[in-house]
Design a protein around this motif. Structure first.
Motif, PDB file in Angstrom:
ATOM      1  N   UNK A  96      54.764 176.617  48.120  1.00 53.29           N
ATOM      2  CA  UNK A  96      53.915 174.768  48.315  1.00 53.29           C
ATOM      3  C   UNK A  96      54.870 174.837  46.611  1.00 53.29           C
ATOM      4  N   UNK A  97      54.450 173.170  46.927  1.00 47.61           N
ATOM      5  CA  UNK A  97      55.682 172.589  46.044  1.00 47.61           C
ATOM      6  C   UNK A  97      54.585 171.747  45.839  1.00 47.61           C
ATOM      7  N   UNK A  98      53.395 171.199  44.149  1.00 44.80           N
ATOM      8  CA  UNK A  98      52.660 170.004  44.659  1.00 44.80           C
ATOM      9  C   UNK A  98      51.970 170.075  42.977  1.00 44.80           C
ATOM     10  N   UNK A  99      51.200 169.581  42.670  1.00 44.30           N
ATOM     11  CA  UNK A  99      50.622 169.252  41.081  1.00 44.30           C
ATOM     12  C   UNK A  99      49.874 170.779  41.033  1.00 44.30           C
ATOM     13  N   UNK A 100      49.965 171.394  39.482  1.00 41.58           N
ATOM     14  CA  UNK A 100      49.105 172.245  39.148  1.00 41.58           C
ATOM     15  C   UNK A 100      48.197 172.011  37.758  1.00 41.58           C
ATOM     16  N   UNK A 101      47.034 173.113  37.432  1.00 42.64           N
ATOM     17  CA  UNK A 101      46.265 172.521  36.659  1.00 42.64           C
ATOM     18  C   UNK A 101      46.705 174.495  35.726  1.00 42.64           C
ATOM     19  N   UNK A 102      46.481 173.725  34.797  1.00 45.30           N
ATOM     20  CA  UNK A 102      46.999 175.120  34.021  1.00 45.30           C
ATOM     21  C   UNK A 102      46.248 175.169  32.158  1.00 45.30           C
ATOM     22  N   UNK A 104      45.163 178.466  29.178  1.00 42.46           N
ATOM     23  CA  UNK A 104      45.222 179.273  28.618  1.00 42.46           C
ATOM     24  C   UNK A 104      46.875 179.641  30.059  1.00 42.46           C
ATOM     25  N   UNK A 105      46.809 181.325  29.829  1.00 38.50           N
ATOM     26  CA  UNK A 105      47.884 181.666  30.841  1.00 38.50           C
ATOM     27  C   UNK A 105      47.665 181.757  32.493  1.00 38.50           C
ATOM     28  N   UNK A 106      46.681 180.589  33.233  1.00 39.39           N
ATOM     29  CA  UNK A 106      46.790 180.920  34.882  1.00 39.39           C
ATOM     30  C   UNK A 106      47.000 179.439  35.217  1.00 39.39           C
ATOM     31  N   UNK A 107      46.805 179.355  36.129  1.00 37.45           N
ATOM     32  CA  UNK A 107      47.076 178.525  36.852  1.00 37.45           C
ATOM     33  C   UNK A 107      46.103 177.949  37.984  1.00 37.45           C
ATOM     34  N   UNK A 108      45.464 176.713  38.435  1.00 40.00           N
ATOM     35  CA  UNK A 108      44.427 176.540  39.391  1.00 40.00           C
ATOM     36  C   UNK A 108      45.247 174.917  40.362  1.00 40.00           C
ATOM     37  N   UNK A 109      44.325 174.880  41.135  1.00 50.97           N
ATOM     38  CA  UNK A 109      44.585 173.409  42.208  1.00 50.97           C
ATOM     39  C   UNK A 109      45.092 174.043  43.090  1.00 50.97           C
ATOM     40  N   UNK A 110      44.818 172.445  44.036  1.00 48.31           N
ATOM     41  CA  UNK A 110      45.076 173.208  45.226  1.00 48.31           C
ATOM     42  C   UNK A 110      46.146 173.874  45.763  1.00 48.31           C
ATOM     43  N   UNK A 111      46.998 173.042  45.273  1.00 46.46           N
ATOM     44  CA  UNK A 111      48.793 173.271  45.609  1.00 46.46           C
ATOM     45  C   UNK A 111      48.447 174.912  45.515  1.00 46.46           C
ATOM     46  N   UNK A 112      47.886 176.359  44.185  1.00 43.29           N
ATOM     47  CA  UNK A 112      47.378 177.065  44.339  1.00 43.29           C
ATOM     48  C   UNK A 112      47.519 177.553  46.006  1.00 43.29           C
TER      49      UNK A 112
END
Length: 226
Positions: A96-102, A104-112
């Motif tokens: 999926x493609x979209x905005x992410x929140x980073x 530290x070394x992890x990512x979060x958000x609806x896209x994830x």
């Protein structure tokens, strides 16, 4: 509070080893753990300059790439490496493609979250895509099959899902431990309901022979749909 970096957009991909639980039951915990580590190593070797292996998740991987086309290229490189590694399980996944929140070394958000749900819906040997990634695949000359609006757990609205058309490898997969067999490497073959099933070992063949319907149903081919 830790600083938060919100990227403009990124392609998020989840990949995992189809049938990993079955493989663990047949081959044991140690060999399964070794295989998961090998999967991470093969994927690391396939990373482009701006691609990132965010983290491992047991037998799964969370990846990011700056664009949908670069993510598609990355996933295809990973599949190519794994396909040519002897007796390696087939993959499944979602992009999926979209905005992410980073952080530290992890990512979060609806896209994830959505990428994870899409990946969970994939069957053996199947990569599922959301609409923007599917459009990028078509622009790259790849063939995708429309799956229609699909509802996912904890996702409010239906999502249009597409399958990236890949060569179906399922006839070459051991139905018990789910490893991909290179041509001519099967230890034995059993014919069941007019189909030939190849096995990596006599042990897998014996398990299949005891309960053929269970294993034949479990190795559903990506061509049959999600």
């Amino acid at each position: 509070m830790d600083a938060v970096n919100v990227s403009d957009h990124a392609a998020v991909a989840f990949l995992d080893l189809a049938g990993f639980t079955a493989l663990t039951a047949v081959r044991g915990d140690q060999e399964a753990a070794d295989l998961a580590e090998q999967f991470a190593a093969l994927t690391t070797a396939a990373l482009g300059p701006d691609d990132r292996l965010v983290k491992t998740l047991g037998d799964g991987l969370l990846l990011t790439s700056p664009t949908a086309p670069s993510a598609l290229a990355l996933v295809r490189r990973v599949i190519e490496l794994c396909t040519h590694t002897n007796r390696f399980p087939v993959l499944r996944g979602g992009i999926h493609y979209g905005p992410i929140v980073q952080r530290h070394n992890d990512i979060y958000g609806h896209t994830v979250n959505l990428a994870a749900r899409v990946a969970e819906a994939a069957v053996n040997g199947q990569i599922l895509l959301t609409q923007e990634v599917a459009a990028a695949a078509r622009d790259e000359g790849l063939t995708v099959t429309e799956g229609g609006p699909t509802r996912f757990r904890n996702i409010t609205a239906p999502v249009d899902v597409f399958a990236l058309d890949l060569d179906c490898l399922c006839p070459r997969v051991d139905p018990v431990c789910r490893v991909l067999l290179q041509p001519g490497t099967a230890a034995t073959t059993i014919r069941y309901q007019d189909l030939d099933y190849d096995f990596c070992s006599p042990e897998c063949a014996q398990l299949f022979d005891a309960s053929p319907q269970i294993y034949a149903d479990a190795i559903k081919c990506a061509a049959d749909g999600p």
